[in-house]
Enzyme design. Structure first.
Site, PDB file in Angstrom:
ATOM      1  CG  ASN A 109      -1.888  -1.191   1.161  1.00  0.00           C
ATOM      2  OD1 ASN A 109      -2.093  -1.777   0.096  1.00  0.00           O
ATOM      3  ND2 ASN A 109      -2.432  -1.572   2.291  1.00  0.00           N
ATOM      4  CB  VAL A 110       0.945   4.164  -2.054  1.00  0.00           C
ATOM      5  CG1 VAL A 110       1.713   3.259  -3.024  1.00  0.00           C
ATOM      6  CG2 VAL A 110      -0.487   4.350  -2.538  1.00  0.00           C
ATOM      7  CG  ASP A 111      -2.593   3.173   3.270  1.00  0.00           C
ATOM      8  OD1 ASP A 111      -3.471   2.418   2.817  1.00  0.00           O
ATOM      9  OD2 ASP A 111      -1.846   2.834   4.210  1.00  0.00           O
ATOM     10  CG  HIS A 126       3.888  -1.764  -4.752  1.00  0.00           C
ATOM     11  ND1 HIS A 126       2.755  -2.533  -4.714  1.00  0.00           N
ATOM     12  CD2 HIS A 126       4.870  -2.565  -5.224  1.00  0.00           C
ATOM     13  CE1 HIS A 126       3.027  -3.744  -5.173  1.00  0.00           C
ATOM     14  NE2 HIS A 126       4.312  -3.794  -5.481  1.00  0.00           N
ATOM     15  CB  CYS A 165      14.997  20.341 -13.642  1.00  0.00           C
ATOM     16  SG  CYS A 165      13.685  19.110 -13.422  1.00  0.00           S
ATOM     17  CB  THR A 205      -2.698  -8.735  -1.098  1.00  0.00           C
ATOM     18  OG1 THR A 205      -2.191  -8.610  -2.437  1.00  0.00           O
ATOM     19  CG2 THR A 205      -2.133  -9.976  -0.448  1.00  0.00           C
ATOM     20  CG  ASN A 230      -8.155 -11.443   0.482  1.00  0.00           C
ATOM     21  OD1 ASN A 230      -7.481 -10.424   0.626  1.00  0.00           O
ATOM     22  ND2 ASN A 230      -8.920 -11.645  -0.574  1.00  0.00           N
ATOM     23  CB  ALA A 232     -12.890 -13.107  -2.162  1.00  0.00           C
TER      24      ALA A 232
HETATM   25  C1  BV8 Z   1       8.359  -4.916 -11.867  1.00  0.00           C
HETATM   26  C2  BV8 Z   1       1.620   1.508  -6.667  1.00  0.00           C
HETATM   27  C3  BV8 Z   1      10.386  -5.270 -13.002  1.00  0.00           C
HETATM   28  C4  BV8 Z   1       0.857   2.470  -7.481  1.00  0.00           C
HETATM   29  C5  BV8 Z   1       1.301  -0.719  -7.576  1.00  0.00           C
HETATM   30  C6  BV8 Z   1       6.361 -11.136 -12.955  1.00  0.00           C
HETATM   31  C7  BV8 Z   1       7.515 -10.618 -12.374  1.00  0.00           C
HETATM   32  C8  BV8 Z   1       7.764  -9.257 -12.376  1.00  0.00           C
HETATM   33  C9  BV8 Z   1       6.825  -8.367 -12.927  1.00  0.00           C
HETATM   34  C10 BV8 Z   1       5.682  -8.880 -13.482  1.00  0.00           C
HETATM   35  C11 BV8 Z   1       5.443 -10.248 -13.506  1.00  0.00           C
HETATM   36  N1  BV8 Z   1       4.255 -10.437 -14.107  1.00  0.00           N
HETATM   37  C12 BV8 Z   1       3.721  -9.246 -14.460  1.00  0.00           C
HETATM   38  C13 BV8 Z   1       4.564  -8.284 -14.110  1.00  0.00           C
HETATM   39  C14 BV8 Z   1       4.352  -6.879 -14.356  1.00  0.00           C
HETATM   40  C15 BV8 Z   1       3.629  -6.185 -13.206  1.00  0.00           C
HETATM   41  C16 BV8 Z   1       2.475  -6.977 -12.653  1.00  0.00           C
HETATM   42  O1  BV8 Z   1       2.612  -7.661 -11.645  1.00  0.00           O
HETATM   43  N2  BV8 Z   1       1.320  -6.865 -13.291  1.00  0.00           N
HETATM   44  C17 BV8 Z   1       0.143  -7.535 -12.802  1.00  0.00           C
HETATM   45  C18 BV8 Z   1      -1.085  -6.635 -12.988  1.00  0.00           C
HETATM   46  C19 BV8 Z   1       0.011  -8.857 -13.540  1.00  0.00           C
HETATM   47  N3  BV8 Z   1       4.566  -5.866 -12.158  1.00  0.00           N
HETATM   48  C20 BV8 Z   1       5.270  -4.717 -12.238  1.00  0.00           C
HETATM   49  O2  BV8 Z   1       5.221  -3.968 -13.198  1.00  0.00           O
HETATM   50  C21 BV8 Z   1       6.151  -4.382 -11.056  1.00  0.00           C
HETATM   51  N4  BV8 Z   1       7.458  -3.993 -11.540  1.00  0.00           N
HETATM   52  O3  BV8 Z   1       8.128  -6.077 -11.816  1.00  0.00           O
HETATM   53  O4  BV8 Z   1       9.571  -4.372 -12.281  1.00  0.00           O
HETATM   54  C22 BV8 Z   1      10.028  -5.012 -14.425  1.00  0.00           C
HETATM   55  C23 BV8 Z   1      10.426  -3.817 -14.961  1.00  0.00           C
HETATM   56  C24 BV8 Z   1      10.131  -3.569 -16.315  1.00  0.00           C
HETATM   57  C25 BV8 Z   1       9.400  -4.526 -17.068  1.00  0.00           C
HETATM   58  C26 BV8 Z   1       8.955  -5.718 -16.470  1.00  0.00           C
HETATM   59  C27 BV8 Z   1       9.265  -5.966 -15.141  1.00  0.00           C
HETATM   60  C28 BV8 Z   1       5.606  -3.169 -10.311  1.00  0.00           C
HETATM   61  C29 BV8 Z   1       4.336  -3.543  -9.574  1.00  0.00           C
HETATM   62  C30 BV8 Z   1       3.906  -2.380  -8.684  1.00  0.00           C
HETATM   63  C31 BV8 Z   1       2.772  -1.625  -9.334  1.00  0.00           C
HETATM   64  N5  BV8 Z   1       2.278  -0.578  -8.418  1.00  0.00           N
HETATM   65  N6  BV8 Z   1       0.946   0.235  -6.727  1.00  0.00           N
HETATM   66  C32 BV8 Z   1      -0.489   2.776  -6.884  1.00  0.00           C
HETATM   67  O5  BV8 Z   1      -0.846   2.293  -5.799  1.00  0.00           O
HETATM   68  O6  BV8 Z   1      -1.226   3.554  -7.539  1.00  0.00           O
HETATM   69  S1  BV8 Z   1       0.522  -2.206  -7.498  1.00  0.00           S
HETATM   70  C33 BV8 Z   1      -1.027  -2.040  -6.877  1.00  0.00           C
HETATM   71  O7  BV8 Z   1      -1.523  -3.404  -6.803  1.00  0.00           O
HETATM   72  C34 BV8 Z   1      -1.125  -1.529  -5.450  1.00  0.00           C
HETATM   73  O8  BV8 Z   1       0.125  -1.323  -4.820  1.00  0.00           O
HETATM   74  C35 BV8 Z   1      -1.808  -2.676  -4.737  1.00  0.00           C
HETATM   75  O9  BV8 Z   1      -1.497  -2.754  -3.414  1.00  0.00           O
HETATM   76  C36 BV8 Z   1      -1.221  -3.802  -5.499  1.00  0.00           C
HETATM   77  C37 BV8 Z   1      -1.756  -5.139  -5.278  1.00  0.00           C
HETATM   78  O10 BV8 Z   1      -3.147  -5.024  -5.249  1.00  0.00           O
HETATM   79  P1  BV8 Z   1      -3.841  -5.418  -3.863  1.00  0.00           P
HETATM   80  O11 BV8 Z   1      -3.192  -4.650  -2.769  1.00  0.00           O
HETATM   81  O12 BV8 Z   1      -3.825  -6.891  -3.749  1.00  0.00           O
HETATM   82  O13 BV8 Z   1      -5.282  -4.826  -4.045  1.00  0.00           O
HETATM   83  P2  BV8 Z   1      -6.502  -5.506  -4.813  1.00  0.00           P
HETATM   84  O14 BV8 Z   1      -7.548  -4.449  -4.944  1.00  0.00           O
HETATM   85  O15 BV8 Z   1      -6.015  -6.233  -6.035  1.00  0.00           O
HETATM   86  O16 BV8 Z   1      -7.006  -6.658  -3.813  1.00  0.00           O
HETATM   87  C38 BV8 Z   1      -7.515  -6.307  -2.557  1.00  0.00           C
HETATM   88  C39 BV8 Z   1      -7.900  -7.608  -1.878  1.00  0.00           C
HETATM   89  O17 BV8 Z   1      -8.404  -7.300  -0.584  1.00  0.00           O
HETATM   90  C40 BV8 Z   1      -9.001  -8.365  -2.615  1.00  0.00           C
HETATM   91  O18 BV8 Z   1      -8.621  -9.717  -2.729  1.00  0.00           O
HETATM   92  C41 BV8 Z   1     -10.233  -8.204  -1.708  1.00  0.00           C
HETATM   93  O19 BV8 Z   1     -11.016  -9.377  -1.691  1.00  0.00           O
HETATM   94  C42 BV8 Z   1      -9.590  -8.019  -0.363  1.00  0.00           C
HETATM   95  N7  BV8 Z   1     -10.378  -7.223   0.587  1.00  0.00           N
HETATM   96  C43 BV8 Z   1     -11.197  -6.180   0.324  1.00  0.00           C
HETATM   97  N8  BV8 Z   1     -11.708  -5.712   1.486  1.00  0.00           N
HETATM   98  C44 BV8 Z   1     -11.177  -6.474   2.491  1.00  0.00           C
HETATM   99  C45 BV8 Z   1     -10.330  -7.437   1.918  1.00  0.00           C
HETATM  100  N9  BV8 Z   1      -9.664  -8.355   2.644  1.00  0.00           N
HETATM  101  C46 BV8 Z   1      -9.839  -8.311   3.981  1.00  0.00           C
HETATM  102  N10 BV8 Z   1     -10.623  -7.416   4.609  1.00  0.00           N
HETATM  103  C47 BV8 Z   1     -11.300  -6.484   3.898  1.00  0.00           C
HETATM  104  N11 BV8 Z   1     -12.100  -5.614   4.547  1.00  0.00           N
HETATM  105 ZN    ZN Z   2      13.491  18.264 -11.325  1.00  0.00          ZN
END
Ligand code: BV8
Ligand code: ZN
Length: 265
Positions: A109-111, A126, A165, A205, A230, A232
């Site tokens: 999380n970014v919070d 992140h 800059c 997550t 979680n 779900a």
């Molecule tokens: C990278 C910041 C190297 C911004 C975010 C394999 C290896 C490496 C990379 C990849 C790979 N496969 C794919 C990739 C690329 C990509 C990726 O993973 N894509 C996904 C979509 C498939 N990864 C990257 O790009 C990463 N970089 O690997 O660098 C590289 C470099 C160049 C080229 C290639 C590779 C960077 C990833 C970081 C992205 N930035 N956030 C912002 O916040 O705006 S990620 C973003 O998703 C948030 O940080 C968030 O936290 C994160 C994960 O999401 P969740 O936190 O899980 O949130 P979500 O809504 O999905 O789920 C919430 C869950 O909570 C649900 O299940 C729900 O049921 C549950 N819930 C809800 N309420 C409750 C609850 N549970 C309990 N109680 C409740 N009350």
């Molecule tokens: Zn600058």
């Protein structure tokens, strides 16, 4: 009382595992902040962003193409966080630090709700909403603590300019396609590999974002007992010894109170 979906025997066994643990890692995603009113990352976006997927806004290209759209989205999210309070899950995680010899909190999380609940040395994989920097020269920008000018959901806001800059200021978060910060990633891996962790608790997550989503697998393959809390099922169900489905703000305090026979959490 929420139903932990465990038999009396399983709950006793899990409680014993938790209270014997010397080194616990808590790994959180957007779901841990949901009960504080912060929309999770993959919930339907509201307002202008309803027609965008978060993944498409959280990229450097989106910022290059439309800086005001992306900066407005982050300012709206920063405002939500500044108006929110930590919830029972954040507070239980902070309290847990005084019950175990070593607790490591790793968040996607970014919070800043873990910190505001009292957790120390939180590893932000992140980045953060609160340390904006220049997109061109990467110098940190002064703001990030001012109250955003109340952007409505969907309002475009021109990002400020760098005083060095004149480049545009961006949020200091890790966008898709960007590398995770090496120090934080190495610290997270060190906390779960080489048998460094007895219990790994993944909370709120969907486990779809890599490389962060590797952590439950790494923890399990290095001998940790993995608990997932979680709403779900997720992609990490298969790596968890215990999958507890329900709101983190109810499940986690109850699990920890049961383990320690207390009412502190
Ligand atoms: C990278 C910041 C190297 C911004 C975010 C394999 C290896 C490496 C990379 C990849 C790979 N496969 C794919 C990739 C690329 C990509 C990726 O993973 N894509 C996904 C979509 C498939 N990864 C990257 O790009 C990463 N970089 O690997 O660098 C590289 C470099 C160049 C080229 C290639 C590779 C960077 C990833 C970081 C992205 N930035 N956030 C912002 O916040 O705006 S990620 C973003 O998703 C948030 O940080 C968030 O936290 C994160 C994960 O999401 P969740 O936190 O899980 O949130 P979500 O809504 O999905 O789920 C919430 C869950 O909570 C649900 O299940 C729900 O049921 C549950 N819930 C809800 N309420 C409750 C609850 N549970 C309990 N109680 C409740 N009350
Ligand atoms: Zn600058």
């Amino acid at each position: 009382m929420v139903n932990l979906q465990l038999s009396t025997y399983e709950l006793a066994k899990l409680s014993d595992v938790i209270i014997r643990a010397r080194r616990i890692v808590v790994f959180t995603g957007a779901g841990v902040s949901a009960e504080s009113g912060i929309p999770t990352f993959r919930d339907a976006q509201t307002g202008l962003w309803a027609k965008f997927k978060a993944e498409h806004l959280a990229t450097a290209n989106a910022f290059r193409q439309d800086p005001a759209l992306v900066w407005g989205w982050y300012e709206w999210r920063r405002m939500l966080v500044m108006q929110a309070q930590p919830n029972a899950a954040h507070r239980s995680i902070a309290m847990l630090a005084s019950y175990v010899p070593r607790l490591t909190v790793i968040t996607q999380n970014v919070d800043d709700l873990h910190e505001r609940a009292g957790s120390k040395d939180v590893i932000h994989l992140h980045g953060s909403l609160f340390k904006p920097r220049c997109f061109a020269c990467a110098r940190q920008h002064a703001s990030g603590v001012d109250i955003p000018n109340q952007p409505d959901a969907g309002q475009r806001v021109e990002p400020p300019r760098c005083i060095h800059c004149n480049g545009r200021i961006r949020p200091s978060v890790v966008w898709f396609g960007e590398q995770l910060p090496a120090v934080e990633w190495n610290a997270a891996m060190a906390a779960v590999t080489r048998n460094a962790c007895d219990v790994f608790i993944s909370i709120g997550t969907s486990s779809v974002v890599y490389p962060a989503a590797e952590l439950p697998f790494e923890a399990r393959s290095n001998g940790a007992i993995v608990i997932q809390i979680n709403l779900a099922p997720t992609e990490s169900d298969m790596y968890a010894h215990y999958n507890l489905y329900g709101p983190a703000g109810e499940i986690l305090p109850q699990l920890l109170n049961t383990a320690w026979g207390s009412q502190d959490f």
